[in-house]
Design an enzyme around this catalytic site. Structure first.
Site, short mmCIF file in Angstrom:
data_model
loop_
_atom_site.label_atom_id
_atom_site.label_comp_id
_atom_site.label_asym_id
_atom_site.label_seq_id
_atom_site.Cartn_x
_atom_site.Cartn_y
_atom_site.Cartn_z
N CYS A 179 6.66 6.78 15.07
CA CYS A 179 7.52 6.07 13.67
C CYS A 179 8.25 7.12 13.63
O CYS A 179 9.09 7.00 14.12
CB CYS A 179 6.18 6.12 11.89
N LYS B 79 10.53 -3.66 2.73
CA LYS B 79 10.07 -2.70 3.89
C LYS B 79 9.28 -3.70 4.40
O LYS B 79 8.61 -5.06 3.91
CB LYS B 79 8.89 -2.28 2.80
N SER C 185 4.92 -0.12 9.05
CA SER C 185 5.01 0.06 7.55
C SER C 185 6.59 1.23 7.33
O SER C 185 5.69 1.94 7.78
CB SER C 185 3.78 1.39 6.99
N HIS D 65 3.02 1.69 13.86
CA HIS D 65 1.76 2.20 13.94
C HIS D 65 -0.10 2.21 14.74
O HIS D 65 -0.72 1.29 14.12
CB HIS D 65 1.45 2.65 12.20
N GLU E 37 -2.12 3.49 15.04
CA GLU E 37 -3.02 4.52 14.88
C GLU E 37 -3.99 4.55 13.90
O GLU E 37 -4.73 4.80 13.49
CB GLU E 37 -2.30 6.22 15.18
N ARG F 287 -2.30 1.89 -3.32
CA ARG F 287 -1.30 2.74 -4.39
C ARG F 287 -0.65 2.62 -5.24
O ARG F 287 -0.02 2.69 -5.83
CB ARG F 287 -1.49 3.28 -3.11
#
Length: 312
Positions: free
Chosen positions: A142, A163, A192, A235, A237, A249
């Site tokens: 990233c 985003k 993300s 991502h 992972e 969040r």
């Protein structure tokens, strides 16, 4: 693990052209076994979560991995206990005289900043240069991947209007790449980020090959053979609930955020998200570790000096 067959057997060239890992008896005789030494330069705030994610992927191979946790020397983390950092991490300046078979440089939630404005940018540039003499293969993830490709090739990161958030379909652009063994033609990867790299700028940079890409979110995985590096902007992972944690969040803080695309069943946040990338995540990192095993010098101190490919 590779299949060992005679180099003059027709299957040798056929399988090689298909990207299957093959090894001649002569090559096998030159290859000894030792633990693979991999470092994690962890730039993420949630250190332990990130450690677990990457250790899970590289630890799933049949090879013995020596896993070292590394931090920037002067930067002080605010989200992980000091005792944890003191016990398990070493600053970069302490490991810079060592050699590593592999190094993972993680992302960091600072993509809105110009690279040069990052407080540890100067030392990170030292890390990039150090990889050329002390690391056999580097994996930038990233923001870490964007920073590396910018440093070595001048490819810029561009801010997005919205985003990129969710699980996006990607395509296998180089099926014979050793890093993509076992990959499907089409699959999803969690994304993300607020920034992107331009495919046209990557194409214009000498020596870069895009291995994975998406019609929706652009290039994903880029190989840089000259610098013995891979750059991934998304991502693999991530845990099953990582995007959910980020979404919850932002909702709790009142931050404007869209429901992550193609993540919850029927895009309904009240339902449990489905993990549809785990198998490809293990394939990618397992293939990376396997490629390191095939090509790294047996003598760790020869890393950066010995350019002999054991498969040649």
């Amino acid at each position: 693990m590779p299949i060992k067959i005679p180099a003059d057997l027709p299957a040798y060239s056929v399988l090689s052209d298909e990207g299957v890992m093959v090894m001649s008896p002569d090559q096998a005789a030159r290859q000894d076994i030792r633990p693979i030494k991999i470092g994690l330069l962890n730039l993420m705030p949630k250190k332990i979560q990130t450690e677990n994610q990457f250790a899970r992927l590289i630890g799933a191979t049949p090879l013995q991995i020596e896993f070292s946790l590394i931090r920037m020397t002067e930067h002080q983390t605010k989200n992980t206990a000091a005792a944890h950092m003191e016990e398990f991490y070493r600053p970069f300046q302490e490991v810079r005289d060592e050699k590593f078979d592999g190094l993972i440089i993680t992302g960091a939630p600072i993509e809105h900043l110009p690279f040069e404005d990052v407080t540890y940018w100067q030392e990170l540039c030292e890390v990039f240069e150090w990889t050329q003499t002390n690391v056999h293969s580097t994996f930038g993830v990233c923001w870490g991947g964007m920073a590396m490709i910018n440093y070595f090739h001048g490819v810029r990161k561009h801010m997005l209007d919205h985003k990129a958030f969710g699980c996006f379909r990607h395509q296998n652009l180089q099926p014979t790449s050793p890093y993509l063994r076992g990959f499907s033609d089409d699959f999803v990867i969690p994304v993300s980020r607020w920034t992107e790299m331009s495919q046209s700028e990557i194409d214009a940079a000498p020596g870069l090959t895009t291995l994975l890409g998406s019609a929706d979110v652009g290039p994903c995985l880029v190989e840089d053979k000259a610098h013995r590096a891979l750059y991934i902007f998304n991502h693999f992972e991530y845990d099953s609930d990582t995007l959910k944690q980020e979404y919850d969040r932002d909702v709790a803080s009142g931050t404007e955020i869209n429901v992550p695309i193609n993540y919850y069943p029927d895009d309904d946040p009240s339902q449990r998200p489905l993990n549809r990338w785990r198998s490809h995540a293990h394939l990618l990192y397992g293939n990376w570790v396997s490629e390191i095993y095939q090509t790294t010098p047996y003598d760790v101190e020869r890393i950066g000096l010995d350019t002999t490919d054991l498969r040649a």
